[in-house]
Design a protein around this motif. Structure first.
Motif, PDB file in Angstrom:
ATOM      1  N   ASP A 130       0.763  -1.227   0.107  1.00  0.00           N
ATOM      2  CA  ASP A 130      -0.007  -0.046  -0.162  1.00  0.00           C
ATOM      3  C   ASP A 130       0.900   1.242  -0.047  1.00  0.00           C
ATOM      4  O   ASP A 130       0.537   2.182  -0.672  1.00  0.00           O
ATOM      5  N   LEU A 131       1.965   1.253   0.632  1.00  0.00           N
ATOM      6  CA  LEU A 131       2.900   2.301   0.951  1.00  0.00           C
ATOM      7  C   LEU A 131       3.517   2.809  -0.355  1.00  0.00           C
ATOM      8  O   LEU A 131       3.559   3.647  -1.020  1.00  0.00           O
ATOM      9  N   ILE A 132       4.048   1.457  -1.104  1.00  0.00           N
ATOM     10  CA  ILE A 132       4.500   1.756  -2.450  1.00  0.00           C
ATOM     11  C   ILE A 132       3.591   2.149  -3.557  1.00  0.00           C
ATOM     12  O   ILE A 132       4.156   3.120  -4.394  1.00  0.00           O
ATOM     13  N   ARG A 133       2.288   1.966  -3.344  1.00  0.00           N
ATOM     14  CA  ARG A 133       1.443   2.570  -4.464  1.00  0.00           C
ATOM     15  C   ARG A 133       0.984   4.101  -4.267  1.00  0.00           C
ATOM     16  O   ARG A 133       0.471   4.451  -5.231  1.00  0.00           O
ATOM     17  N   LEU A 134       1.223   4.278  -3.085  1.00  0.00           N
ATOM     18  CA  LEU A 134       1.037   5.997  -2.779  1.00  0.00           C
ATOM     19  C   LEU A 134       2.015   6.877  -3.602  1.00  0.00           C
ATOM     20  O   LEU A 134       1.713   7.945  -3.780  1.00  0.00           O
ATOM     21  N   PHE A 135       3.178   6.476  -4.059  1.00  0.00           N
ATOM     22  CA  PHE A 135       3.863   7.292  -4.602  1.00  0.00           C
ATOM     23  C   PHE A 135       4.589   7.006  -6.230  1.00  0.00           C
ATOM     24  O   PHE A 135       4.647   5.627  -6.288  1.00  0.00           O
ATOM     25  N   PRO A 136       4.545   7.717  -7.075  1.00  0.00           N
ATOM     26  CA  PRO A 136       5.187   7.365  -8.447  1.00  0.00           C
ATOM     27  C   PRO A 136       6.714   6.949  -8.214  1.00  0.00           C
ATOM     28  O   PRO A 136       7.441   7.509  -7.168  1.00  0.00           O
ATOM     29  N   LEU A 137       6.901   5.836  -8.751  1.00  0.00           N
ATOM     30  CA  LEU A 137       8.310   5.284  -8.679  1.00  0.00           C
ATOM     31  C   LEU A 137       9.310   5.847  -9.609  1.00  0.00           C
ATOM     32  O   LEU A 137       8.802   5.931 -10.716  1.00  0.00           O
ATOM     33  N   GLU A 138      10.304   6.209  -9.098  1.00  0.00           N
ATOM     34  CA  GLU A 138      11.357   6.889  -9.760  1.00  0.00           C
ATOM     35  C   GLU A 138      12.498   6.141  -9.952  1.00  0.00           C
ATOM     36  O   GLU A 138      12.835   5.602  -9.209  1.00  0.00           O
ATOM     37  N   GLU A 139      13.149   6.301 -11.275  1.00  0.00           N
ATOM     38  CA  GLU A 139      14.603   5.549 -11.223  1.00  0.00           C
ATOM     39  C   GLU A 139      15.680   6.581 -10.847  1.00  0.00           C
ATOM     40  O   GLU A 139      15.652   7.792 -11.572  1.00  0.00           O
ATOM     41  N   ARG A 140      16.495   6.227  -9.836  1.00  0.00           N
ATOM     42  CA  ARG A 140      17.399   7.206  -9.513  1.00  0.00           C
ATOM     43  C   ARG A 140      19.037   6.300  -9.716  1.00  0.00           C
ATOM     44  O   ARG A 140      19.009   5.655  -8.957  1.00  0.00           O
ATOM     45  N   VAL A 141      19.760   7.016 -10.242  1.00  0.00           N
ATOM     46  CA  VAL A 141      21.082   6.287 -10.405  1.00  0.00           C
ATOM     47  C   VAL A 141      21.976   6.952  -9.618  1.00  0.00           C
ATOM     48  O   VAL A 141      22.402   8.307  -9.831  1.00  0.00           O
ATOM     49  N   TYR A 142      22.274   6.402  -8.499  1.00  0.00           N
ATOM     50  CA  TYR A 142      23.138   7.031  -7.486  1.00  0.00           C
ATOM     51  C   TYR A 142      24.643   6.406  -7.256  1.00  0.00           C
ATOM     52  O   TYR A 142      24.583   5.049  -7.328  1.00  0.00           O
ATOM     53  N   VAL A 157      15.237   2.349  -7.712  1.00  0.00           N
ATOM     54  CA  VAL A 157      13.793   2.504  -8.094  1.00  0.00           C
ATOM     55  C   VAL A 157      13.281   2.874  -6.577  1.00  0.00           C
ATOM     56  O   VAL A 157      13.321   2.072  -5.897  1.00  0.00           O
ATOM     57  N   GLY A 158      12.511   4.095  -6.582  1.00  0.00           N
ATOM     58  CA  GLY A 158      11.981   4.171  -5.298  1.00  0.00           C
ATOM     59  C   GLY A 158      11.332   5.653  -5.090  1.00  0.00           C
ATOM     60  O   GLY A 158      11.002   6.150  -6.364  1.00  0.00           O
ATOM     61  N   PHE A 159      11.015   6.133  -4.208  1.00  0.00           N
ATOM     62  CA  PHE A 159      10.431   7.575  -4.158  1.00  0.00           C
ATOM     63  C   PHE A 159      11.108   8.335  -2.848  1.00  0.00           C
ATOM     64  O   PHE A 159      11.592   7.832  -1.946  1.00  0.00           O
ATOM     65  N   PRO A 160      10.954   9.568  -3.211  1.00  0.00           N
ATOM     66  CA  PRO A 160      11.450  10.293  -2.172  1.00  0.00           C
ATOM     67  C   PRO A 160      11.060  10.077  -0.611  1.00  0.00           C
ATOM     68  O   PRO A 160       9.932  10.167  -0.469  1.00  0.00           O
ATOM     69  N   LEU A 161      11.993   9.996   0.332  1.00  0.00           N
ATOM     70  CA  LEU A 161      11.254  10.097   1.868  1.00  0.00           C
ATOM     71  C   LEU A 161      10.493  11.211   2.064  1.00  0.00           C
ATOM     72  O   LEU A 161       9.682  10.832   3.004  1.00  0.00           O
ATOM     73  N   SER A 162      10.810  12.183   1.313  1.00  0.00           N
ATOM     74  CA  SER A 162      10.041  13.591   2.017  1.00  0.00           C
ATOM     75  C   SER A 162       8.450  13.477   1.612  1.00  0.00           C
ATOM     76  O   SER A 162       7.872  13.791   2.417  1.00  0.00           O
ATOM     77  N   GLY A 163       8.142  12.423   0.613  1.00  0.00           N
ATOM     78  CA  GLY A 163       6.750  12.406   0.116  1.00  0.00           C
ATOM     79  C   GLY A 163       6.138  11.525   1.305  1.00  0.00           C
ATOM     80  O   GLY A 163       4.793  12.025   1.855  1.00  0.00           O
ATOM     81  N   LEU A 164       6.574  10.534   2.302  1.00  0.00           N
ATOM     82  CA  LEU A 164       6.078   9.826   3.335  1.00  0.00           C
ATOM     83  C   LEU A 164       6.082  10.950   4.191  1.00  0.00           C
ATOM     84  O   LEU A 164       5.132  10.723   5.157  1.00  0.00           O
ATOM     85  N   LEU A 165       7.057  11.527   4.671  1.00  0.00           N
ATOM     86  CA  LEU A 165       7.028  12.299   5.709  1.00  0.00           C
ATOM     87  C   LEU A 165       6.133  13.280   5.826  1.00  0.00           C
ATOM     88  O   LEU A 165       5.518  13.938   6.691  1.00  0.00           O
ATOM     89  N   LYS A 166       5.689  14.161   4.743  1.00  0.00           N
ATOM     90  CA  LYS A 166       4.773  14.999   4.401  1.00  0.00           C
ATOM     91  C   LYS A 166       3.424  14.368   4.571  1.00  0.00           C
ATOM     92  O   LYS A 166       2.692  15.008   5.093  1.00  0.00           O
ATOM     93  N   LEU A 167       3.247  13.213   4.366  1.00  0.00           N
ATOM     94  CA  LEU A 167       2.142  12.705   4.475  1.00  0.00           C
ATOM     95  C   LEU A 167       1.942  12.459   5.939  1.00  0.00           C
ATOM     96  O   LEU A 167       0.597  12.492   6.502  1.00  0.00           O
TER      97      LEU A 167
END
Ligand SMILES: Nc1nc2c(c(=O)[nH]1)N[C@H]1C(S)=C(S)[C@@H](COP(=O)(O)O)O[C@H]1N2
Ligand SMILES: [Mo]
Length: 325
Positions: A130-142, A157-167
């Motif tokens: 459910d958590l993963i579905r809340l955010f668009p997944l991005e590719e980040r090459v780090y 592949v993931g989503f910024p932690l900021s999105g979850l914290l804002k929620l």
């Protein structure tokens, strides 16, 4: 360790497909030759060679992957998938990097619950899917730089932690974010030892946690995370040494105190809370001036903040970077 295979798991589920079909073809040929005893012997020999712990199905393709902001991803060539998934630090499983892939196959990553709370307006408990579905997944090459002096380039592949914290809405008093790995000695063999004070813990300052580079990764190379890389959900903070990027997270707590962190508690003279990559500040056992990129032979210079100084140096204005290693 972890080599038991429950009888209810079919070998087709625990053997790579190619090996399975080859084995079947081989078995049919051998059976046709009419030597049951020899076949049985060879079967056990073969099964022994391919012995693996029971595992969930391997990494699956991830649905929605949007290309990331070019400012937040590197153009450097990614490290081979095989190296990323077979040269791992995950001390819950093994202290030997090449053994982690094998030892981690039995980790059960579904269902998986992530508790997000502490100094927030809206504490929440998520099922990881459910958590993963809340955010668009991005590719980040780090770039990933381990304090041991090696590095990789990983297409997360993931989503910024900021999105979850804002929620969950951090309160005004919030200053830090604490993270915990699953504590389950039945599944993590080395959690039965006192190698570290389990569960593995990490932490960030709130502004670091909200930085757009700070990622919750759920995959790499376009597929779900292999267990050895921290399935189903792990932190990635690319300007800090790799140990900050905590794996297999079950708890995220917003707090007003600097969180306890595993490596700092284990060896305070060796590991700091900030742990920003800094080629000028040596670790007592390893110079941090250069690094070996896995897959390359010569060492290359290590960059301040692992090459992310333009994006993150301003977070540390006024902080003595030597002192806060
Ligand atoms: N829970 C947990 N997280 C962890 C570790 C660990 O031992 N346990 N090792 C850290 C270290 S030292 C590094 S370098 C990275 C390695 O990540 P990778 O195996 O995906 O390259 O994971 C970090 N996260
Ligand atoms: Mo590391």
């Amino acid at each position: 360790m972890l080599i038991k295979r429950p009888a209810d798991i079919k070998s087709s589920e625990i053997t790579p497909e190619r090996v399975y079909f080859n084995r079947r073809a081989f078995m049919q040929g051998a059976a046709a030759a009419g030597s049951l005893a020899a076949t049985t012997g060879l079967y056990y020999l073969f099964a022994g060679i391919n012995r693996r712990p029971p595992s969930a199905p391997g990494p699956r393709p991830l649905a929605t992957v949007i290309p990331s902001d070019p400012a937040l991803t590197t153009e450097e060539p990614p490290t081979d998938y095989d190296d990323i998934t077979h040269y791992n630090n995950f001390y819950e499983f093994s202290t030997a990097k090449h053994d982690v892939a094998y030892e981690s196959q039995a980790l059960v990553t579904r269902p998986w619950t992530v508790v997000v709370g502490g100094l927030v307006n809206r504490p929440r408990t998520f099922d990881v899917d459910d958590l993963i579905r809340l955010f668009p997944l991005e590719e980040r090459v780090y770039r990933l730089r381990c304090v041991e002096g090696w590095s990789m380039v990983i297409p997360w592949v993931g989503f910024p932690l900021s999105g979850l914290l804002k929620l969950v809405e951090p309160l005004g008093a919030a200053q830090f974010v604490a993270f915990e790995t699953l504590h389950d000695p039945k599944q993590f063999p080395l959690q039965r030892s006192r190698l570290l004070d389990w569960p593995y813990r990490e932490g960030l300052r709130l502004d670091e946690a909200l930085h757009p580079l700070t990622l919750l990764a759920v995959g790499l190379y376009g597929k779900t995370l292999p267990n050895q890389n921290g399935a189903p959900l792990r932190l990635v903070v690319p300007w800090k040494y790799g140990f900050k990027s905590i794996k297999s997270i079950v708890r995220i707590t917003v707090t007003d105190r600097m969180p306890r962190t595993t490596w700092r508690e284990a060896a305070p003279h060796e590991y700091g809370f900030y742990a920003n990559v800094n080629p000028q500040v040596s670790h007592p056992r390893w110079s941090q001036a250069t690094e070996r990129r896995i897959g390359e032979f010569t060492r290359r210079p290590t960059l301040l903040f692992n090459g992310y100084a333009d994006q993150v140096a301003s977070l540390y204005a006024g902080l003595d970077l030597r002192k806060f290693y």
